[in-house]
Motif scaffolding. Structure first.
Motif, PDB file in Angstrom:
ATOM      1  N   SER A   1       0.594  -1.286   0.004  1.00  9.40           N
ATOM      2  CA  SER A   1       0.132   0.023  -0.079  1.00  9.40           C
ATOM      3  C   SER A   1       0.950   1.151  -0.029  1.00  9.40           C
ATOM      4  N   GLN A   2       1.943   1.261   0.722  1.00 10.43           N
ATOM      5  CA  GLN A   2       2.981   2.406   0.854  1.00 10.43           C
ATOM      6  C   GLN A   2       3.531   2.525  -0.498  1.00 10.43           C
ATOM      7  N   LYS A   3       3.931   1.429  -1.323  1.00  7.29           N
ATOM      8  CA  LYS A   3       4.452   1.793  -2.588  1.00  7.29           C
ATOM      9  C   LYS A   3       3.286   2.507  -3.464  1.00  7.29           C
ATOM     10  N   LEU A   4       1.936   1.879  -3.546  1.00  6.01           N
ATOM     11  CA  LEU A   4       1.149   2.031  -4.230  1.00  6.01           C
ATOM     12  C   LEU A   4       1.024   3.744  -4.134  1.00  6.01           C
ATOM     13  N   LEU A   5       0.837   3.961  -2.825  1.00  6.78           N
ATOM     14  CA  LEU A   5       0.760   5.252  -2.519  1.00  6.78           C
ATOM     15  C   LEU A   5       1.667   6.144  -3.133  1.00  6.78           C
ATOM     16  N   THR A   6       2.761   5.832  -2.909  1.00 11.08           N
ATOM     17  CA  THR A   6       3.859   6.560  -3.485  1.00 11.08           C
ATOM     18  C   THR A   6       3.857   6.557  -5.155  1.00 11.08           C
TER      19      THR A   6
ATOM     20  N   ARG B   1       0.422  11.616  -9.813  1.00 15.26           N
ATOM     21  CA  ARG B   1      -0.223  12.882  -9.648  1.00 15.26           C
ATOM     22  C   ARG B   1       0.680  14.290 -10.085  1.00 15.26           C
TER      23      ARG B   1
ATOM     24  N   LEU C   1       1.325   6.559  -6.858  1.00 17.52           N
ATOM     25  CA  LEU C   1      -0.074   7.365  -7.165  1.00 17.52           C
ATOM     26  C   LEU C   1       0.595   8.928  -6.931  1.00 17.52           C
ATOM     27  N   THR C   2       1.058   9.193  -6.049  1.00 15.67           N
ATOM     28  CA  THR C   2       1.753  10.472  -5.678  1.00 15.67           C
ATOM     29  C   THR C   2       2.456  10.953  -6.626  1.00 15.67           C
TER      30      THR C   2
END
Length: 235
Positions: free
Chosen positions: A156-161, A167, A163-164
């Motif tokens: 989830s942390q990798k996915l959030l990174t 963006r 996505l950031t």
């Protein structure tokens, strides 16, 4: 006697079903001839307990063995104590039925005090082993859950990174897109279209295509610079 012949035939039938790997049918097949578990001969009950214990399905004999052992006429049989021991070791203890095993041993008149103490000690040891296995299983399950949570957290942390970063990239592209010289871009696109399609602007046959292309550019221009797409004016 006829009862002995019937018992012998049932023993042969149990062995035949076991050899054909049809052990699931053994108990129902036997009860077709004896109708209730309390009327099973000791030899037949012994074979059924051993068979279902060998295939690791002792729960099949749980109610059958309990009914037979609690039946009062069976307590006077000479095979009763041996079958009670067999039922304890191969049915109750593997299933973790320690309270029922202790109750059965204390209520058995066929055992003297020494035999009862010996069986109660065996039950206590089996209960300790069962508890240790449950604790080890719980600890292993907790470790697996913790490892799964760690992996999910990392993903989830990798996915959030990602996505950031995506963006930011899209925001940067949009900011650069608004700074592009649209007139030059449209002119270059128009010239490239003429080169690729090889249209002669002076030819009368090319006028409808050029007119449609100009209309398309005007629509695109109006859509891009409509009030919805215009950037807010800053002081």
């Amino acid at each position: 006697s006829s009862a002995e012949v019937k018992c012998s035939l049932c023993v042969v039938g149990i062995q035949a079903l076991a050899e054909m790997n049809r052990w699931r049918e053994v108990l129902s097949w036997v009860l077709q001839y004896y109708h209730v578990p309390e009327h099973l001969p000791p030899k037949v009950l012994e074979l059924c307990i051993l068979l279902y214990s060998k295939v690791r399905e002792p729960q099949v004999m749980l109610e059958v063995g309990s009914s037979w052992l609690r039946h009062q006429p069976n307590k006077s049989l000479p095979e009763y104590s041996a079958l009670l021991e067999l039922y304890l070791l191969h049915v109750l203890l593997p299933l973790g039925r320690f309270e029922g095993a202790e109750e059965l041993v204390r209520g058995c008149d066929a055992f003297d005090s020494e035999q009862q103490l010996a069986f109660l000690g065996t039950i206590c040891e089996s209960r300790c082993q069962w508890t240790q296995q449950e604790e080890m299983h719980s600890a292993a399950q907790e470790k697996q859950e913790a490892a799964a949570e760690t992996i999910l957290g990392a993903l989830s942390q990798k996915l959030l990174t990602m996505l950031t970063l995506l963006r930011r990239a899209l925001r940067s592209m949009s900011s650069h897109f608004y700074l592009l010289p649209y007139k030059k871009m449209l002119l270059a696109t128009f010239l490239l279209y003429l080169v690729v399609v090889r249209l002669d602007p002076a030819s009368p046959t090319s006028l409808p295509f050029i007119y449609k292309l100009v209309q398309l550019f005007r629509q695109a221009w109006a859509a891009v610079f409509s009030p919805i797409h215009r950037r807010p004016v800053q002081d």
